[in-house]
Design a protein around this motif. Structure first.
Motif, short mmCIF file in Angstrom:
data_model
loop_
_atom_site.label_atom_id
_atom_site.label_comp_id
_atom_site.label_asym_id
_atom_site.label_seq_id
_atom_site.Cartn_x
_atom_site.Cartn_y
_atom_site.Cartn_z
N ASN B 256 0.84 -1.22 0.00
CA ASN B 256 0.00 0.00 0.00
C ASN B 256 0.87 1.26 0.00
N GLU B 257 1.88 1.25 0.85
CA GLU B 257 2.76 2.43 0.94
C GLU B 257 3.54 2.63 -0.35
N GLU B 260 1.59 4.34 -2.95
CA GLU B 260 1.51 5.80 -2.71
C GLU B 260 2.74 6.47 -3.30
N GLU B 263 2.60 6.69 -7.02
CA GLU B 263 1.72 7.79 -7.45
C GLU B 263 2.46 9.12 -7.41
#
Lengths: 317, 313
Positions: B256-257, B260, B263
């Protein structure tokens, strides 16, 4: 391999001239700067000439005489006449004699005795009687004995075990257990493990990844993360990748262009990077790199032994 | 005098000057070389400590011209062995520790002038092994100083490792040193490497340290995602994490990190390569490997060979 039309050609004649001149020019400081490792210098020079299919232009007998004159009573070879025996120069001496098809001129038993006497209980090798230990010396010992057909003279299992102790978190190898991965050491360890039949112990994908990340935007290779490119890594990195069957993980076209830019188009020879002073070490390894890149007119080089493929065939390795 | 223009030297004049300097350097080298060679033959006879010290100085003079003369370092050790013999046989009264410490000073100068000479570093270790009371703290201090000048000098890192072992290996101290070096510069691969060997020794089977490590290495690559050092280290931390019972949850959080970061830095290849790595470890992913590899081939065409092989798998 595509040919970038912007590439300068390989100045074969200039490089041959540069190497032939090395023996003669006692007036230059660079002659004296490497006098302590002249035997290795001869290996790099002869190796380069061999790659360029120009071995016949060298005085075979003179070179054989010179190499034999560097022999120490204890069986090893020094870097020059009268210098102390050391594994580094013993390997270079044997490599030169292999290239010149003159191994029969060597006292093989005495060399084997010298080399095997330098193995320690933990499988490591010291470079000489003074005790410095380094995986470079493991490679020197193993490669030398393999060329002479005498790997039986050492404890090959322990030799491999010690090399494997030098493996790091990134899949690479250092000079002693716990030492940082460095392309030079990686070559010596991968090649040693190849000779010792233990390549399967290497995580080839992990190490291959680390090695292919040595290629910089300029096309040249560095030896460790965040360091500068240097032509000699065209050998250390490429030979390791070739042994691991991952040579294609490097952009060989860009590397070829880079190496060609490192040539000295006035005096011949290849330097560590464009614009720098050429020397025989970088000339040899630059040519090796070009050979890996498939540059036309150069012989194929064996990545394990750093000898041309035809020498390897002749030796039955 | 008036009106005399300065004449810059011609190319030929400069060339001639350089050649003269070169000839003089060579002559000096040859002279010192011959002296050291002659000394070697004299070592076979009984020399006094005073004479031996002179021979030692001759070696040092020659080494100043070229620290790579390995056989001269050998000769120094032969001389020192003879000095030790003479002193211990009590035929002469000299302070051996003083002589050996003098050697350390000479080596220190050598290291400063040529910090990457294998022969020099080995000789220092050899001298320290001869001393009755080596000052290991001083040696650590030398490492700290040299690594502040060149934080990637692997000879010095290796030397520090060796000194640390001689001192009984304070692993916490070594860990703290790597923390300091990495804080100074995230791209200090040598420090990350050393850390990778210190931590498992320090903590053994207890893998609870990995959480702090994860946080810390992510701080590095979030700050400078183009620096490869932290990314290599991160892969190793994740491999270590796989031995933990909560590895599945950790992988999910990490993925998940990482998404990020992707992105925030879509043109940076390292998070993408690392995403592939996490997938290979079993982390859940919104994107398949092929799509990631296609992006990588576009961002990092140099390594298409590697990516194509991964595609085949």
């Amino acid at each position: 391999m595509t040919n970038n039309t912007n590439d300068v050609p390989l100045y074969v004649d200039l490089h041959k001239k540069h190497i032939r001149a090395l023996e003669k020019n006692k007036e230059s400081f660079s002659y004296w700067a490497i006098e302590h490792l002249r035997v290795s210098g001869v290996y790099w020079g002869i190796g380069a000439m061999d790659l360029m299919n120009a071995l016949g232009e060298m005085d075979r007998e003179e070179i054989i005489s010179y190499i034999l004159s560097c022999k120490h009573p204890n069986g090893g070879f020094g870097g020059n006449v009268g210098h102390d025996a050391h594994l580094l120069y013993t390997l270079s001496a044997v490599q030169v004699m292999a290239i010149l098809n003159a191994l029969d001129r060597l006292d093989i038993d005495s060399i084997v005795k010298f080399v095997s006497s330098l193995q320690n209980e933990d499988g490591s090798f010291q470079g000489d009687e003074w005790g410095e230990i380094d995986t470079r010396f493991s490679y020197c010992a193993v490669c030398c004995l393999a060329i002479l057909g005498r790997k039986d003279a050492i404890d090959t299992q322990k030799a491999a075990e010690y090399v494997l102790k030098c493996r790091n978190f990134d899949g690479g190898f250092g000079c002693t257990p716990g030492a940082e991965s460095h392309a030079g050491q990686i070559f010596t360890c991968v090649a040693a493990l190849s000779i010792l039949g233990q390549l399967d112990k290497i995580d080839a994908d992990l190490l291959g990844f680390w090695l292919c990340e040595r290629q910089l935007d300029c096309g040249g290779l560095n030896g460790r993360p965040e360091k500068l490119e240097d032509v000699c890594y065209s050998w250390w990195v490429l030979s390791a990748l070739a042994i691991l069957k991952r040579l294609h993980w490097i952009n060989l076209d860009k590397l070829k262009s880079f190496i060609l830019q490192c040539q000295d188009d006035d005096n011949g020879g290849i330097a560590d990077r464009p614009g720098d002073v050429a020397d025989v070490f970088h000339t040899f390894f630059g040519l090796c790199g070009l050979s890996f890149c498939g540059y036309p007119g150069l012989k194929a080089i064996d990545p394990t032994y750093a000898l041309c493929a035809d020498t390897i065939q002749r030796l039955g390795l | 005098m008036h009106g005399v223009k300065r004449r810059t030297k011609t190319k030929d004049e400069l060339e001639a000057e350089n050649q003269k300097i070169e000839r003089e350097s060579i002559a000096k080298f040859v002279l010192l070389s011959e002296r050291v060679e002659k000394d070697k033959t004299m070592l076979e006879s009984e020399l006094s400590v005073k004479e031996l010290l002179e021979k030692l100085k001759n070696c040092n003079d020659l080494l100043e011209l070229n620290y790579e003369l390995y056989y001269v370092w050998n000769q120094k050790r032969m001389i020192i062995n003879q000095i030790q013999k003479k002193i211990s046989s009590e035929s002469e009264d000299h302070d051996l520790e003083l002589i050996l410490n003098g050697e350390l000073n000479v080596i220190q100068t050598s290291i400063r002038n040529n910090p990457k000479s294998y022969w020099t570093w080995f000789h220092r270790k050899w001298i320290l092994n001869q001393l009755k009371n080596p000052d290991w703290k001083k040696e650590i201090g030398l490492c700290v100083k040299l690594l502040s000048m060149d934080e990637r000098n692997f000879h010095c890192w290796g030397y520090r490792r060796w000194v640390s072992k001689q001192m009984g290996e304070n692993l916490q101290l070594e860990k703290d040193f790597t923390t300091q070096k990495i804080d100074e510069k995230f791209s200090n691969y040598s420090a990350w490497h050393y850390r990778s060997s210190v931590l498992p020794q320090l903590y053994g089977e207890d893998l609870s340290y990995l959480e702090d490590e994860l946080g810390w290495v992510k701080n590095a690559f979030w700050t400078k995602p183009q620096d490869q050092s932290a990314w290599f280290y991160y892969r190793w931390i994740i491999e270590s994490v796989m031995k933990r019972e909560d590895s599945k949850q950790i992988l999910e959080t990490e993925m998940n990190e990482l998404n990020e970061l992707i992105e925030a830095e879509p043109e940076c290849k390292w998070p993408l390569i690392t995403k592939l790595f996490l997938i290979s470890k079993g982390a859940p992913s919104d994107e398949d490997s092929k799509s990631i590899l296609d992006k990588l081939i576009r961002l990092d065409p140099m390594r298409i060979g590697h990516y194509n092989d991964m595609l085949k798998e």
